[in-house]
Design an enzyme around this catalytic site. Structure first.
Site, PDB file in Angstrom:
ATOM      1  N   ASP A  80      30.450  64.716   8.228  1.00  0.00           N
ATOM      2  CA  ASP A  80      30.988  64.539   9.595  1.00  0.00           C
ATOM      3  C   ASP A  80      30.576  63.212  10.240  1.00  0.00           C
ATOM      4  O   ASP A  80      29.618  62.568   9.836  1.00  0.00           O
ATOM      5  CB  ASP A  80      30.592  65.716  10.497  1.00  0.00           C
ATOM      6  CG  ASP A  80      29.079  65.961  10.526  1.00  0.00           C
ATOM      7  OD1 ASP A  80      28.393  65.624   9.533  1.00  0.00           O
ATOM      8  OD2 ASP A  80      28.586  66.486  11.530  1.00  0.00           O
ATOM      9  N   GLU A 138      27.024  68.530  10.305  1.00  0.00           N
ATOM     10  CA  GLU A 138      25.570  68.304  10.340  1.00  0.00           C
ATOM     11  C   GLU A 138      25.131  67.897  11.730  1.00  0.00           C
ATOM     12  O   GLU A 138      24.034  68.210  12.173  1.00  0.00           O
ATOM     13  CB  GLU A 138      25.177  67.213   9.328  1.00  0.00           C
ATOM     14  CG  GLU A 138      23.673  67.151   9.036  1.00  0.00           C
ATOM     15  CD  GLU A 138      22.839  66.452  10.092  1.00  0.00           C
ATOM     16  OE1 GLU A 138      21.680  66.847  10.290  1.00  0.00           O
ATOM     17  OE2 GLU A 138      23.337  65.508  10.736  1.00  0.00           O
ATOM     18  N   GLU A 139      26.002  67.171  12.431  1.00  0.00           N
ATOM     19  CA  GLU A 139      25.617  66.563  13.708  1.00  0.00           C
ATOM     20  C   GLU A 139      25.665  67.524  14.891  1.00  0.00           C
ATOM     21  O   GLU A 139      25.231  67.167  15.979  1.00  0.00           O
ATOM     22  CB  GLU A 139      26.530  65.361  14.020  1.00  0.00           C
ATOM     23  CG  GLU A 139      26.480  64.245  12.985  1.00  0.00           C
ATOM     24  CD  GLU A 139      25.202  63.429  13.044  1.00  0.00           C
ATOM     25  OE1 GLU A 139      24.323  63.748  13.859  1.00  0.00           O
ATOM     26  OE2 GLU A 139      25.086  62.482  12.246  1.00  0.00           O
TER      27      GLU A 139
HETATM   28 NI    NI Z   1      22.828  61.864   9.385  1.00  0.00          NI
END
Ligand code: NI
Length: 389
Positions: A80, A138-139
């Protein structure tokens, strides 16, 4: 190793092409549809993979069965981008306004696809099964990409997992890894204090939530300075504070948000426990009620000692002994890779990515431009881990 490095070297143009294609079309957490399609396209072009699409949103899991019996090893890349407006001026800059691969996940995805190519070629000598995890979100801790992948079975039967992050704090050509604590645990918390409103001239008739909030902001720092062992690390930051409606009314409510960074689970538990006690004590003293809410959290990335040894050995062959670092301290940045480590032995390394003579923009910067040269070695590193060399 020499032969693997030669094969990886031949992937240079492929890695750049894939990375640039992903870089120019960044997709935010939970929206990685076209990135996932690109991943599937490339894996299908390789052939030989059992592919699961739409895992935990737009995650992709691909499995490659080796020619020899052995364990299941997982390799992870995140896919992402961030809500950042790109300012790099690169010819393959983001064409999606306000979105950018500002954390290097475009390189991670390209490197893992490179490793897929390297491992397909070595299928007869490959022991066991390699599971490639292309992880979304992930963010965004609220979406929790790694946790959702685990719930979808990403780690079922897995005996070890390996991941990497490009790291601008280190020069290109360097690989860094340390046993034990590698990255911090991050907790996003909120505090809500409720008091009783009254006329500002008659404070004795109310309970001042704003005053309680101010006392909490100060007192909570004593958790770090008076409860945590001076040789352990912890950070508590209150970054948002709002309270009150006008100048002459006692505030009924006070709201705060902040972050806690720790490394060891014991310190993390201690900090949480003490924060609650400090809040309860202040609220009791001032006739208010308070609640500490944990909005999201990632545990610390803790590297398995044996797997770290294994990575150090592989990295010395790929990066050269003089370019392998064992940092004496972990970083205070966090990574949701840590959730995998809660389930199976895991290891996570950093690939230095700042080009000599160019500014080392930090991760999440709108200027971030990691050195693409590092991808050949990164792809080889993923493959070496799976091959056990
Ligand atoms: Ni990262």
């Amino acid at each position: 190793m020499k032969e693997l490095m030669e094969s990886a070297g031949r992937l240079d143009a492929f890695l750049r092409r894939i990375r640039r294609e992903i870089h120019s079309n960044p997709e935010l957490s939970g929206e990685e549809k076209e990135t996932a399609a690109l991943i599937v396209r490339e894996l299908e072009a390789c052939g030989g993979f059992k592919i699961r699409r739409n895992v935990a949103g737009y995650g992709v899991i691909a499995e490659l069965e080796g020619g020899k019996p052995g364990a299941v090893i997982a390799l992870r890349a995140d896919t992402d981008a961030l809500p950042v407006a790109e300012e790099t001026g690169l010819e393959f800059s983001s064409r999606n306004p306000g979105k950018m691969h500002a954390c290097g996940h475009d390189l991670h995805t390209a490197m893992l696809l490179g490793a897929a190519k390297l491992l397909v070629e070595r299928r007869p000598e490959l022991k066991g099964t390699v599971r490639f995890l292309f992880q979304p979100a992930e963010e965004d801790p609220a979406l929790g990409g790694s946790k959702a992948m685990i719930e979808a079975g990403a780690l079922d039967g897995v005996s070890a997992i390996f991941g990497m992050h490009v790291w601008p704090e280190f020069p290109s050509g360097v690989f860094a890894i340390r046993p034990g604590e590698m990255m911090a645990a991050a907790d996003h918390f909120a505090v809500v204090i409720k008091g009783k409103s009254a006329h500002g001239a008659q404070p004795h008739l109310g309970n001042d939530a704003l005053l309680a909030g101010c006392q909490f902001v100060q007192a909570v720092q004593t958790v770090v300075s008076r409860n945590v062992d001076p040789f352990d690390a912890a950070v508590i930051t209150v970054g948002e504070f709002s309270s009150g409606t006008t100048y002459n009314v006692l505030a009924e409510e006070c709201r705060m948000e902040g972050t806690v960074r720790t490394y060891s689970p014991e310190v993390r538990d201690l900090v949480h426990e003490r924060m609650k006690e400090v809040l309860a004590g202040i609220c009791l003293a001032l006739g208010c009620t308070g609640e500490l809410i944990n909005i999201s959290s990632h545990p610390a990335v803790i590297n398995d000692k044996t797997l770290t040894e294994h990575c150090l050995h592989a990295a010395e062959g790929i990066f050269g002994k003089e370019n392998v670092l064992v940092p004496d301290r972990p970083t205070s940045i966090s990574e949701d890779f840590s959730w995998y480590g809660r389930k199976v032995p895991s290891v996570f390394g950093f690939i230095g990515a700042s080009k000599q003579g160019q500014p080392a923009w930090p991760l999440h910067s709108c200027h971030l431009s990691p050195d693409e040269d590092v991808m050949v070695k990164g792809a080889a590193m993923y493959a070496a881990f799976a091959l056990g060399i």
